[in-house]
Design an enzyme around this catalytic site. Structure first.
Site, PDB file in Angstrom:
ATOM      1  N   CYS A  51       0.816  -1.215   0.000  1.00  0.00           N
ATOM      2  CA  CYS A  51       0.000   0.000   0.000  1.00  0.00           C
ATOM      3  C   CYS A  51       0.850   1.266   0.000  1.00  0.00           C
ATOM      4  O   CYS A  51       0.376   2.331  -0.380  1.00  0.00           O
ATOM      5  CB  CYS A  51      -0.946   0.008   1.195  1.00  0.00           C
ATOM      6  SG  CYS A  51      -0.128  -0.129   2.796  1.00  0.00           S
ATOM      7  N   SER A 110       9.121   1.962   6.594  1.00  0.00           N
ATOM      8  CA  SER A 110       7.660   1.928   6.642  1.00  0.00           C
ATOM      9  C   SER A 110       7.087   3.235   7.164  1.00  0.00           C
ATOM     10  O   SER A 110       7.752   3.976   7.898  1.00  0.00           O
ATOM     11  CB  SER A 110       7.190   0.784   7.536  1.00  0.00           C
ATOM     12  OG  SER A 110       7.602  -0.462   7.015  1.00  0.00           O
ATOM     13  N   GLY A 190     -13.297  -5.964   2.902  1.00  0.00           N
ATOM     14  CA  GLY A 190     -12.100  -6.740   2.614  1.00  0.00           C
ATOM     15  C   GLY A 190     -11.882  -7.770   3.706  1.00  0.00           C
ATOM     16  O   GLY A 190     -12.430  -7.640   4.810  1.00  0.00           O
TER      17      GLY A 190
END
Length: 454
Positions: A51, A110, A190
Site C-alpha cells: 500500500c 515503513s 475486505g
C-alpha cells in the site's frame, strides 16, 4: 559486468495518486516480471508492491540502459512520460540497493516504523518471483539475506513492540474522530491481512458490532467469527453503510468500491448522520470525491501519515539499533557481492596473461630449433612466472578494494587490459550458496533466461 538496481516509489517520494497507478495487484505481478526480463539487459527481477510502495529489484548487464528501460516500463504502467516520474522515483545500485531492501524488510522505511507486516509482504513478493522463474543467483542471495536481516532486527530489538501497523493507526484515528469505539458500529470491507489487523484492533477497543464484507464470503465469515462480528457480500454493503459509524476498506480491487453518487444516496438515508471512511487500499477503494459530501470524513493513506509522527519519535531509539544490524548485514552482503564481482575479472586477467605467454611461445617456436624439450619447458615456466609476479600486486589490490569504489575500478581494469565483458547471468551460482566459491559452471545469459522460462 552484472549490477543490482533498485527502482521504486514510496509514501516518502510519491503522492497516493501516483502510487496507486504504479501498484501491482496479485494477478499483474508475474506478467510484469516477464516483461522486465524480456529486455536484453535484465536477467533477474523481483517486484515488491504494497500500500505504501512499489519497488523493482533487477539484475542487469548495462545499468544505464537498463535503468532507462525499466523507468519507461514504469511510466507506461502509470500512464505518463518517464520524465514526469523522475521526481518521485528513487534509484539505488549494488550495495545501496541491498541496503534499501534490508531497511524495508526491517520496517525502517515503513510509514509505521517497525511494522511487522512488511516482512511477510516482501517474502510473498519474492515467492511470486520464484514462481515466475525470474530470479537467479544474485536476487536469491539478496532476498534471503534481506529476510534474515528483518528477522534478526525483530529478534534483537523491540522495534515492533506493540505491533503497531497502518491498521492500528487507522483505528486510533477513528477513535480520535468519533470518540470511544465500544458503542460504534464498524464496517470492514475486505478480508485480507490488513482487514484482519483492523478487525483485531477494533475488537481490542471493545467494538462488538462489526460487519465484514468481502467478495469471497467464506473469508468474510472466518474473519467475522474470529472477532464476534457478522459477515456478508458486497451486495449488502449499501445497507451496512447506512448503519455504520466507521467504515474501513482495504481490498485489492483495481476500481473504487464506494462511489460518490451511491454514497450520496446513503447519506440521505442516514439523515446526514456523520460517517467516517478510512481507505487503506492502494489503488483506493473509495472515490476521493466522497469527501465533498456533507457529513462525510474521508481519511486515506496520505492523510494518515500525519498520525504517525508520534510513532516515529517513540521508536527512534530502537530504530538506531536496527540500523546497526542492517549495516552489519550489509557488510556481509557486500563481501559476497564484491567477491562475486572481483573473481571473474581476476580470472579474465590471468587468462589474458596466459594468452600473452602462449602467443609469444607460438610466435618464437621456429626460432628455437636447437632448444631441448626440457629447456622449452623452462622458458615457458619462466614466462608464466613473470606474468604471475607482474599480476600479483594488482590482484592483491583488487581484492582489497572498498565496496564503494570497487565496481568503477574493476571496470577501468577491464578496459585497460581489454578484457571481455562477463555476460550478465554467466556467473551462475547455487541460490543456497553463501560464498562465490560455490559457483556452478558458467552458462550463457541466453541459456540462463531460456532455462528460467522453460
Amino acid at each position: 559486468m552484472t549490477e543490482l538496481l533498485a527502482l521504486g516509489a514510496s509514501h516518502k517520494t510519491a503522492p497516493l495518486a501516483l502510487r496507486e497507478r504504479l501498484a501491482l495487484l496479485d494477478g499483474q505481478v508475474e506478467p510484469f516480471l516477464q516483461e522486465l526480463i524480456a529486455h536484453p539487459q535484465v536477467s533477474e527481477a523481483v517486484a515488491v508492491s504494497t500500500c505504501n510502495r512499489t519497488e523493482l529489484y533487477v539484475v542487469v548487464g548495462e545499468p544505464v540502459e537498463a535503468e532507462s528501460e525499466v523507468l519507461s516500463i514504469l511510466a507506461r504502467r502509470a500512464g505518463t512520460r518517464p520524465t514526469e516520474l523522475l521526481g518521485s522515483i528513487y534509484v539505488e545500485r549494488n550495495c545501496d540497493a541491498a541496503r534499501h531492501l534490508f531497511r524495508v524488510v526491517s520496517g525502517l522505511e515503513s510509514m509505521i516504523i517497525g511494522e511487522a507486516e512488511i516482512q511477510g509482504q516482501v517474502k510473498r513478493a519474492y515467492e511470486r518471483a520464484l514462481h515466475a522463474r525470474t530470479t537467479g543467483p544474485l536476487a536469491n542471495k539478496l532476498f534471503r539475506a534481506a529476510l534474515a536481516t528483518g528477522k534478526r532486527v525483530r529478534t534483537q530489538t523491540t522495534i515492533s513492540t506493540g505491533h503497531a501497523s497502518v491498521a492500528s493507526v487507522a483505528v486510533d484515528a477513528a477513535r480520535d474522530a468519533v470518540g470511544p469505539l465500544a458503542e460504534r458500529h464498524v464496517a470492514i470491507v475486505g478480508a485480507g491481512e490488513t482487514a484482519e489487523l483492523t478487525a483485531r484492533a477494533f475488537h481490542a477497543q471493545g467494538v462488538s458490532t462489526m460487519f465484514v464484507a468481502n467478495r469471497h464470503r467464506d473469508r468474510a465469515i472466518a474473519l467475522a467469527e474470529r472477532y464476534g462480528g457478522a459477515s456478508g457480500s458486497f451486495d449488502e454493503l449499501p445497507g451496512e453503510l447506512v448503519r455504520a459509524d466507521v467504515v474501513v476498506s482495504s481490498t485489492a480491487s483495481p476500481h473504487a468500491i464506494v462511489g460518490a453518487e451511491e454514497l450520496a444516496d446513503v447519506m440521505a438515508e442516514r439523515a446526514r448522520r456523520p460517517l467516517l471512511l478510512i481507505d487503506l487500499a492502494v489503488p483506493r477503494d473509495i472515490d476521493p470525491s466522497c469527501a465533498e459530501l456533507e457529513g462525510v470524513t474521508l481519511l486515506d493513506m496520505d492523510a494518515l501519515q500525519s498520525a504517525v509522527r508520534t510513532n516515529l519519535r517513540v521508536r527512534r531509539a530502537e530504530a538506531a539499533r536496527a540500523v546497526d544490524i542492517v549495516e552489519d548485514e550489509i557488510q556481509r552482503f557486500a563481501g559476497w557481492l564484491g567477491a562475486l564481482e572481483v573473481m571473474p575479472t581476476l580470472g579474465a586477467l590471468r587468462e589474458r596473461g596466459d594468452a600473452v605467454v602462449d602467443g609469444l611461445l607460438a610466435e618464437n617456436a621456429g626460432r628455437w630449433e636447437g632448444l631441448s624439450e626440457r629447456d622449452a619447458e623452462r622458458v615457458e615456466a619462466f614466462g608464466r612466472a613473470i606474468v604471475k609476479r607482474l599480476l600479483h600486486e594488482p590482484t592483491q589490490r583488487v581484492k582489497e578494494l572498498d565496496p564503494e569504489h570497487r565496481h568503477a575500478r574493476l571496470q577501468l581494469l577491464r578496459e585497460l587490459f581489454g578484457l571481455d565483458e562477463t555476460p550478465a547471468g554467466e556467473l551462475a551460482e547455487s541460490a543456497e550458496a553463501g560464498s562465490p566459491g560455490d559457483r556452478l559452471a558458467p552458462i550463457s545469459r541466453g541459456a540462463e533466461i531460456r532455462r528460467r522460462r522453460a
